[in-house]
Motif scaffolding. Structure first.
Motif, PDB file in Angstrom:
ATOM      1  N   GLU A 150       0.836  -1.210   0.000  1.00  0.00           N
ATOM      2  CA  GLU A 150       0.000   0.000   0.000  1.00  0.00           C
ATOM      3  C   GLU A 150       0.866   1.253   0.000  1.00  0.00           C
ATOM      4  N   GLN A 151       1.975   1.209   0.760  1.00  0.00           N
ATOM      5  CA  GLN A 151       2.881   2.353   0.772  1.00  0.00           C
ATOM      6  C   GLN A 151       3.485   2.578  -0.612  1.00  0.00           C
ATOM      7  N   GLN A 152       3.889   1.498  -1.265  1.00  0.00           N
ATOM      8  CA  GLN A 152       4.425   1.613  -2.618  1.00  0.00           C
ATOM      9  C   GLN A 152       3.375   2.172  -3.574  1.00  0.00           C
ATOM     10  N   LEU A 153       2.146   1.684  -3.433  1.00  0.00           N
ATOM     11  CA  LEU A 153       1.063   2.167  -4.285  1.00  0.00           C
ATOM     12  C   LEU A 153       0.797   3.652  -4.049  1.00  0.00           C
ATOM     13  N   LYS A 154       0.808   4.066  -2.782  1.00  0.00           N
ATOM     14  CA  LYS A 154       0.591   5.482  -2.458  1.00  0.00           C
ATOM     15  C   LYS A 154       1.712   6.342  -3.027  1.00  0.00           C
ATOM     16  N   THR A 155       2.944   5.816  -2.948  1.00  0.00           N
ATOM     17  CA  THR A 155       4.086   6.557  -3.506  1.00  0.00           C
ATOM     18  C   THR A 155       3.940   6.727  -5.003  1.00  0.00           C
ATOM     19  N   HIS A 156       3.557   5.636  -5.684  1.00  0.00           N
ATOM     20  CA  HIS A 156       3.363   5.706  -7.126  1.00  0.00           C
ATOM     21  C   HIS A 156       2.215   6.641  -7.493  1.00  0.00           C
ATOM     22  N   GLN A 157       1.140   6.548  -6.696  1.00  0.00           N
ATOM     23  CA  GLN A 157       0.000   7.426  -6.966  1.00  0.00           C
ATOM     24  C   GLN A 157       0.373   8.894  -6.768  1.00  0.00           C
ATOM     25  N   LYS A 158       1.146   9.152  -5.716  1.00  0.00           N
ATOM     26  CA  LYS A 158       1.575  10.529  -5.455  1.00  0.00           C
ATOM     27  C   LYS A 158       2.494  11.020  -6.565  1.00  0.00           C
ATOM     28  N   TRP A 159       3.404  10.133  -7.003  1.00  0.00           N
ATOM     29  CA  TRP A 159       4.307  10.503  -8.089  1.00  0.00           C
ATOM     30  C   TRP A 159       3.520  10.779  -9.369  1.00  0.00           C
ATOM     31  N   LEU A 160       2.548   9.898  -9.661  1.00  0.00           N
ATOM     32  CA  LEU A 160       1.733  10.074 -10.860  1.00  0.00           C
ATOM     33  C   LEU A 160       0.897  11.340 -10.771  1.00  0.00           C
ATOM     34  N   SER A 161       0.323  11.579  -9.591  1.00  0.00           N
ATOM     35  CA  SER A 161      -0.500  12.777  -9.401  1.00  0.00           C
ATOM     36  C   SER A 161       0.340  14.041  -9.569  1.00  0.00           C
ATOM     37  N   THR A 162       1.553  14.029  -8.997  1.00  0.00           N
ATOM     38  CA  THR A 162       2.444  15.188  -9.134  1.00  0.00           C
ATOM     39  C   THR A 162       2.810  15.407 -10.592  1.00  0.00           C
ATOM     40  N   LEU A 163       3.089  14.315 -11.285  1.00  0.00           N
ATOM     41  CA  LEU A 163       3.451  14.412 -12.702  1.00  0.00           C
ATOM     42  C   LEU A 163       2.298  14.981 -13.531  1.00  0.00           C
ATOM     43  N   LEU A 164       1.096  14.433 -13.337  1.00  0.00           N
ATOM     44  CA  LEU A 164      -0.053  14.875 -14.125  1.00  0.00           C
ATOM     45  C   LEU A 164      -0.443  16.313 -13.804  1.00  0.00           C
ATOM     46  N   ASN A 165      -0.243  16.702 -12.556  1.00  0.00           N
ATOM     47  CA  ASN A 165      -0.615  18.059 -12.152  1.00  0.00           C
ATOM     48  C   ASN A 165       0.417  19.095 -12.581  1.00  0.00           C
ATOM     49  N   SER A 166       1.637  18.665 -12.893  1.00  0.00           N
ATOM     50  CA  SER A 166       2.699  19.611 -13.208  1.00  0.00           C
ATOM     51  C   SER A 166       2.923  19.778 -14.711  1.00  0.00           C
ATOM     52  N   ILE A 167       2.434  18.843 -15.542  1.00  0.00           N
ATOM     53  CA  ILE A 167       2.658  18.972 -16.978  1.00  0.00           C
ATOM     54  C   ILE A 167       1.796  20.098 -17.540  1.00  0.00           C
ATOM     55  N   SER A 168       2.219  20.601 -18.684  1.00  0.00           N
ATOM     56  CA  SER A 168       1.519  21.746 -19.285  1.00  0.00           C
ATOM     57  C   SER A 168       0.322  21.333 -20.138  1.00  0.00           C
ATOM     58  N   ASP A 169       0.122  20.029 -20.347  1.00  0.00           N
ATOM     59  CA  ASP A 169      -1.024  19.545 -21.120  1.00  0.00           C
ATOM     60  C   ASP A 169      -2.192  19.214 -20.201  1.00  0.00           C
ATOM     61  N   GLY A 170      -3.386  19.295 -20.765  1.00  0.00           N
ATOM     62  CA  GLY A 170      -4.571  18.871 -20.023  1.00  0.00           C
ATOM     63  C   GLY A 170      -4.729  17.363 -20.095  1.00  0.00           C
ATOM     64  N   VAL A 171      -5.154  16.751 -18.993  1.00  0.00           N
ATOM     65  CA  VAL A 171      -5.340  15.296 -18.932  1.00  0.00           C
ATOM     66  C   VAL A 171      -6.725  14.998 -18.364  1.00  0.00           C
ATOM     67  N   ILE A 172      -7.474  14.167 -19.077  1.00  0.00           N
ATOM     68  CA  ILE A 172      -8.788  13.707 -18.612  1.00  0.00           C
ATOM     69  C   ILE A 172      -8.822  12.189 -18.799  1.00  0.00           C
ATOM     70  N   SER A 173      -9.255  11.482 -17.759  1.00  0.00           N
ATOM     71  CA  SER A 173      -9.433  10.034 -17.894  1.00  0.00           C
ATOM     72  C   SER A 173     -10.894   9.686 -17.643  1.00  0.00           C
TER      73      SER A 173
END
Length: 509
Positions: A126-149
């Motif tokens: 779960e800790q690994q998953l949270k780390t990956h989710q946080k990393w992914l969230s930071t990445l998606l929130n910091s890029i200059s493109d819009g992302v919708i899933s």
């Protein structure tokens, strides 16, 4: 797991001691033992263990479930409940704290060890998953493109801040809505709706892009040109579970392309104009040679005929032919002069020191006889202590000659022509103002066209005054080359041309 630290929370001392022995037998480290909920909270804050074995029924005001809830506020620690109670109410309360295990007393030693190992492994994952989710969230929130899933039903599951900004929808409002409602797109020119790329991906399972000239219509109605691509989301069995859309605002790119296109068009236009100008120059050079030479020959022959033909009527016809030759020659000369002035980006000027008190009387002398013949008066007004003017004598003489020639042609018999000079040494740089006035009023509507090529006053033919209509255009170009200003006004029976000049050297500095 080696070096695993565990805190035991048990109010029965014998049970607590038994648990300690068993854990140490398994190779775990017992960091502390607590007999109450409050003590359990303090022990966990003090030792930060890897796992807590928590009895539910404890002495004091805080039971094990409440203690677990409080610990989770401060620490991410897996908790296994050890209890003799399995009633629905207790179980429901325990579930709220999301425990990693729930063992009913009495339990077997092997059950305890298995639950501990599973809890530690699950927590690590779960800790690994949270780390990956946080990393992914930071990445998606910091890029200059819009992302919708979206999920498989085309319902929005995620949006990053850029997508929120471009669509005008907040993620809290968008989640659960159909993606076509949030991502509203159309053709930029026809405004016809464009099918959602998410829908195409979910149906076909392939990566798709948007057609050219697609615009995003935001929630507030703003139209934004965009580019995008959509791809499927798949599980471990390669089944499509949803889709992700990445898009960007290409307004600046389109503006850059349009600006570059305009620049290319301007460069092409400049090249075409240069080519046309070259052709014009070649044509005028040809015109100069092909028309001047025959006219000169015609004029010589006319003069010879005038000397040999005695008939008065023939003489009159010859004079008319000579006048027409002079008019054609003047037109050609004016055309060539104007073409030369317009094609010179850097005119070749020769600054001369003009002593205006001596130079101006010399300039107007040829016109004195002409004004007397037409019963006009030509007056020169010069102020005392008039300083010299540094200017190109040839250009300035042509300017004054053209203006005086027009004044003589259009001033009625008995009218006045006044040439005056004014000097203002207080201005920086000092200015010399040359004014030519004649007793003729020009309608205000005609003044706006007076410097146009080939323009002549409407009543010029009535006055039987010839001319090419290029004189004032040449004057304006010459004044500009002298880095001066020419103005014209007409009122109260007078027309005034005003030329404002500065020394050429002073202007260059």
């Amino acid at each position: 797991m080696k070096n695993t630290k565990i805190v035991i929370v048990e109010d029965e001392a014998i049970v607590a001691k038994d648990l300690r022995n068993r854990l140490q037998k398994f190779g775990y480290i017992v960091s502390g033992v607590a007999a109450s909920g409050l003590e359990a909270i303090n022990k966990c804050l003090e030792f930060c263990p890897d796992l807590v074995l928590m009895d539910i029924r404890l002495k004091g005001q805080i039971d094990g479930i409440e203690a677990a809830h409080e610990i989770h506020k401060h620490l991410d620690i897996p908790i296994i409940f050890l209890t003799a109670y399995a009633d629905d109410k207790t179980l429901a309360r325990a579930k709220i704290t999301e425990p990693f295990g729930y063992l009913l007393k009495p339990f077997k030693e092997r059950e305890l060890q298995i639950n501990i190992e599973i809890a530690l492994t699950k927590h690590k994952l779960e800790q690994q998953l949270k780390t990956h989710q946080k990393w992914l969230s930071t990445l998606l929130n910091s890029i200059s493109d819009g992302v919708i899933s979206s999920d498989f039903e085309e319902l929005v599951t995620f949006m990053n801040p850029v997508a929120e900004s471009l669509t005008g929808w907040k993620i809290e409002e968008a989640c659960g809505r159909n993606s076509s409602e949030i991502f509203n797109i159309a053709h930029g020119e026809t405004h016809e709706p464009v099918e959602s790329p998410l829908k195409k991906v979910l149906q076909g399972g392939n990566i798709v892009g948007l057609p050219a000239e697609t615009i995003l219509i935001s929630r507030n109605g703003a139209e934004i040109p965009i580019d995008d691509s959509a791809a499927p989301l798949k599980d471990d069995q390669d089944r499509i579970t949803g889709a992700v859309l990445i898009f960007r605002d290409i307004t600046e790119r389109k503006q850059a392309i349009e600006a570059r296109q305009k620049q290319v068009e301007q460069e092409q236009l400049v090249a075409q104009l240069a080519e046309i100008n070259q052709l014009k120059n070649e044509f005028l050079n040809l015109l100069s040679h092909e028309l001047r030479s025959p006219l000169i020959n015609m004029k010589v022959m006319i003069q010879m005929l005038q000397m040999s033909i005695a008939s008065e009527e023939n003489q009159r016809y010859l004079e008319m032919l000579e006048i027409e030759c002079d008019r054609e020659m003047a037109l050609i000369n004016d055309l060539l002069d104007l073409q030369r002035l317009e094609s010179q980006s850097r005119p070749m000027l020769t600054p001369d020191v003009l002593v205006l008190e001596q130079w101006l009387p010399w300039v107007i002398e040829p016109f004195q006889v002409r004004v007397q013949e037409h019963q006009q008066t030509l007056q020169l007004n010069l102020p005392a202590n008039l300083p010299s003017l540094l200017s190109d004598a040839t250009s300035l003489e042509r300017i004054l000659a053209e203006l005086l020639n027009n004044a003589c042609k259009y001033t009625p018999s008995g009218g006045e022509i006044i040439l005056s000079i004014d000097h203002n040494p207080s201005e920086i740089p000092p200015k010399t103002i040359i004014t030519i006035r004649n007793s003729l009023e020009i309608p205000t509507a005609e003044l706006t066209r007076i410097f146009d090529k080939f323009y002549r006053l409407p009543n010029a033919d009535i006055w039987n005054q010839g001319g090419t209509g290029l004189g004032l255009s040449i004057v304006q170009k010459l004044v500009e080359q002298l880095q001066g200003i020419i103005q014209v006004e007409s009122s109260d029976g007078w027309t005034t041309f005003r030329i404002i000049l500065t020394d050429l050297v002073a202007t260059a500095n």
